[in-house]
Design a protein around this motif. Structure first.
Motif, mmCIF file in Angstrom:
data_model
loop_
_atom_site.group_PDB
_atom_site.id
_atom_site.type_symbol
_atom_site.label_atom_id
_atom_site.label_comp_id
_atom_site.label_asym_id
_atom_site.label_seq_id
_atom_site.Cartn_x
_atom_site.Cartn_y
_atom_site.Cartn_z
ATOM 1 N N PRO A 140 -13.492 -26.837 -23.197
ATOM 2 C CA PRO A 140 -13.887 -28.079 -22.495
ATOM 3 C C PRO A 140 -15.075 -28.765 -23.159
ATOM 4 O O PRO A 140 -16.200 -28.761 -22.656
ATOM 5 N N MET A 141 -14.811 -29.376 -24.302
ATOM 6 C CA MET A 141 -15.874 -29.971 -25.105
ATOM 7 C C MET A 141 -16.634 -31.064 -24.353
ATOM 8 O O MET A 141 -17.865 -31.152 -24.429
ATOM 9 N N ALA A 142 -15.919 -31.925 -23.631
ATOM 10 C CA ALA A 142 -16.590 -33.035 -22.937
ATOM 11 C C ALA A 142 -17.564 -32.507 -21.892
ATOM 12 O O ALA A 142 -18.665 -33.048 -21.727
ATOM 13 N N GLU A 143 -17.179 -31.457 -21.197
ATOM 14 C CA GLU A 143 -18.067 -30.863 -20.209
ATOM 15 C C GLU A 143 -19.237 -30.145 -20.881
ATOM 16 O O GLU A 143 -20.391 -30.261 -20.451
ATOM 17 N N LEU A 144 -18.941 -29.403 -21.955
ATOM 18 C CA LEU A 144 -19.987 -28.660 -22.651
ATOM 19 C C LEU A 144 -21.027 -29.591 -23.279
ATOM 20 O O LEU A 144 -22.218 -29.276 -23.319
ATOM 21 N N HIS A 145 -20.557 -30.733 -23.787
ATOM 22 C CA HIS A 145 -21.465 -31.683 -24.430
ATOM 23 C C HIS A 145 -22.068 -32.688 -23.436
ATOM 24 O O HIS A 145 -22.698 -33.655 -23.844
ATOM 25 N N ARG A 146 -21.814 -32.453 -22.153
ATOM 26 C CA ARG A 146 -22.350 -33.281 -21.068
ATOM 27 C C ARG A 146 -21.906 -34.746 -21.161
ATOM 28 O O ARG A 146 -22.641 -35.661 -20.764
ATOM 29 N N GLU A 147 -20.716 -34.948 -21.708
ATOM 30 C CA GLU A 147 -20.149 -36.296 -21.725
ATOM 31 C C GLU A 147 -19.600 -36.662 -20.344
ATOM 32 O O GLU A 147 -19.365 -37.844 -20.061
ATOM 33 N N LEU A 148 -19.382 -35.660 -19.502
ATOM 34 C CA LEU A 148 -18.953 -35.851 -18.126
ATOM 35 C C LEU A 148 -20.048 -35.287 -17.214
ATOM 36 O O LEU A 148 -20.602 -34.220 -17.505
ATOM 37 N N PRO A 149 -20.363 -35.975 -16.134
ATOM 38 C CA PRO A 149 -21.476 -35.546 -15.278
ATOM 39 C C PRO A 149 -21.132 -34.291 -14.470
ATOM 40 O O PRO A 149 -20.169 -34.281 -13.706
ATOM 41 N N GLU A 150 -21.907 -33.245 -14.632
ATOM 42 C CA GLU A 150 -21.643 -32.009 -13.899
ATOM 43 C C GLU A 150 -22.097 -32.158 -12.445
ATOM 44 O O GLU A 150 -23.169 -32.681 -12.152
ATOM 45 N N GLY A 151 -21.235 -31.708 -11.529
ATOM 46 C CA GLY A 151 -21.553 -31.750 -10.106
ATOM 47 C C GLY A 151 -21.346 -33.087 -9.443
ATOM 48 O O GLY A 151 -21.659 -33.254 -8.254
ATOM 49 N N TRP A 209 -12.343 -20.191 -20.797
ATOM 50 C CA TRP A 209 -12.082 -20.616 -22.164
ATOM 51 C C TRP A 209 -12.590 -19.563 -23.135
ATOM 52 O O TRP A 209 -13.388 -18.695 -22.783
ATOM 53 N N PHE A 210 -12.086 -19.649 -24.372
ATOM 54 C CA PHE A 210 -12.350 -18.624 -25.378
ATOM 55 C C PHE A 210 -12.583 -19.287 -26.734
ATOM 56 O O PHE A 210 -11.977 -20.308 -27.038
ATOM 57 N N THR A 211 -13.429 -18.690 -27.535
ATOM 58 C CA THR A 211 -13.517 -19.089 -28.937
ATOM 59 C C THR A 211 -12.289 -18.531 -29.653
ATOM 60 O O THR A 211 -11.637 -17.592 -29.159
ATOM 61 N N PRO A 212 -11.935 -19.080 -30.813
ATOM 62 C CA PRO A 212 -10.806 -18.502 -31.560
ATOM 63 C C PRO A 212 -10.976 -17.007 -31.819
ATOM 64 O O PRO A 212 -10.005 -16.238 -31.744
ATOM 65 N N ARG A 213 -12.206 -16.584 -32.108
ATOM 66 C CA ARG A 213 -12.456 -15.165 -32.372
ATOM 67 C C ARG A 213 -12.217 -14.312 -31.124
ATOM 68 O O ARG A 213 -11.641 -13.216 -31.187
ATOM 69 N N GLN A 214 -12.657 -14.808 -29.972
ATOM 70 C CA GLN A 214 -12.439 -14.072 -28.725
ATOM 71 C C GLN A 214 -10.954 -13.983 -28.392
ATOM 72 O O GLN A 214 -10.475 -12.934 -27.947
ATOM 73 N N LEU A 215 -10.230 -15.078 -28.605
ATOM 74 C CA LEU A 215 -8.803 -15.070 -28.325
ATOM 75 C C LEU A 215 -8.089 -14.068 -29.216
ATOM 76 O O LEU A 215 -7.215 -13.318 -28.759
ATOM 77 N N ALA A 243 -12.431 -26.502 -33.362
ATOM 78 C CA ALA A 243 -11.147 -26.791 -32.716
ATOM 79 C C ALA A 243 -11.328 -26.911 -31.206
ATOM 80 O O ALA A 243 -11.966 -26.068 -30.579
ATOM 81 N N GLN A 244 -10.753 -27.954 -30.633
ATOM 82 C CA GLN A 244 -10.811 -28.114 -29.184
ATOM 83 C C GLN A 244 -9.606 -27.455 -28.514
ATOM 84 O O GLN A 244 -9.717 -26.911 -27.419
ATOM 85 N N ILE A 245 -8.449 -27.507 -29.187
ATOM 86 C CA ILE A 245 -7.228 -26.882 -28.667
ATOM 87 C C ILE A 245 -6.718 -25.894 -29.714
ATOM 88 O O ILE A 245 -6.629 -26.233 -30.893
ATOM 89 N N VAL A 246 -6.410 -24.696 -29.284
ATOM 90 C CA VAL A 246 -5.868 -23.676 -30.179
ATOM 91 C C VAL A 246 -4.505 -23.241 -29.652
ATOM 92 O O VAL A 246 -4.368 -22.903 -28.475
#
Length: 271
Positions: A140-151, A209-215, A243-246
């Motif tokens: 969830p890049m948009a959420e992680l980068h705070r492009e969408l308001p949390e809460g 969600w997972f990093t590619p390495r975790q997946l 990568a945003q989608i794996v």
């Protein structure tokens, strides 16, 4: 607030239709042509992918937790002259008493599993030896980068319906960055032609969600080897930390063998 019921189920396909033809459909078609045999789509919903795959001649059953979505799938199938084999149940405990040649988890379904490691172990038991597992996950890049308001509520999507009405979904989210958990609340609205709210429905979901390495690590521990991976549905994009989608295709490996590392980020060249 149950997910994929009531108005959420009814409006699900209307929102997806705005995205055009499902990008994963061609990928699943290619996979099944190269690996034919009885398959199961986990989280088949209203049949958005399942029914076109049946029309293409593939042998695919569907599994879905939401009865409302299954009713929509049956109605759509009947209109197309299809009679799919559908199962109502939880993907983490579903036991059909048989195994499949391939399991399909498109549209980020795997991320709804409360215990991803246990879910993968269960999927391993549902597959024949050398059977294939297809899954797609997103970060969830948009959420992680705070492009969408949390809460805070924000309009996530709006679309026009054939009868002149409109549909909208508003979302509010919360992130647990440490445990990589995304909590979402959705408010679905059916609007009259003059913009008044005719009906609404609240739902919630928990995604991991997972990093590619975790997946890659999760797959290997569950007894899979990744045989193919790509980023953002594009075969030319490397599967790296950007990568945003794996999307991964993994094979159920024989006991005692080592897994491949196709799902992990490639080593960077020096210089």
């Amino acid at each position: 607030m149950s997910a994929y019921t009531s108005l959420e189920a009814l409006l699900h396909d209307a929102f997806w239709a705005d995205e055009g033809e499902p990008v994963e459909l061609a990928m699943l078609d290619e996979l099944l042509r190269g690996h034919p045999g009885p398959s199961l789509e986990i989280g088949c919903g209203s049949g958005r992918l399942l029914l076109p795959l049946l029309q293409k001649g593939h042998v695919v059953e569907g599994l879905e937790l939401s009865r409302d979505m299954l009713d929509l799938c049956r109605n759509a199938a009947e209109a197309l002259g299809l009679a799919p084999v559908l199962h109502e149940g939880d993907m983490t405990v579903f036991d059909p008493g048989k195994t499949y040649h391939s399991l399909l988890l498109p549209a980020f379904t795997f991320q709804l599993a409360p215990d991803p490691a246990a879910a993968l172990a269960h999927f391993h038991r549902l597959l024949e030896m050398d059977g294939l597992l297809y899954l797609s996950v997103f970060i969830p890049m948009a959420e992680l980068h705070r492009e969408l308001p949390e809460g805070e509520w924000y309009e996530d999507h709006r679309t026009s319906l054939p009868d002149g009405r409109a549909a909208a979904v508003h979302t509010r989210h919360r992130l647990d960055r440490k445990n990589r958990v995304l909590e979402r609340e959705h408010r679905y609205e059916l609007l009259t032609a003059d913009g008044k709210v005719e009906s609404e429905h609240l739902s919630s979901q928990t995604l991991r969600w997972f990093t590619p390495r975790q997946l890659r690590g999760l797959l290997e521990k569950a007894g899979f080897e990744a045989v193919h991976a790509l980023a953002d549905f594009d075969p030319e994009f490397p599967v790296d930390d950007e990568a945003q989608i794996v999307t991964v295709v993994a094979r159920k490996r024989p006991p005692g063998t080592l897994g491949a590392r196709a799902a992990g980020p490639p080593k960077k060249k020096k210089g």
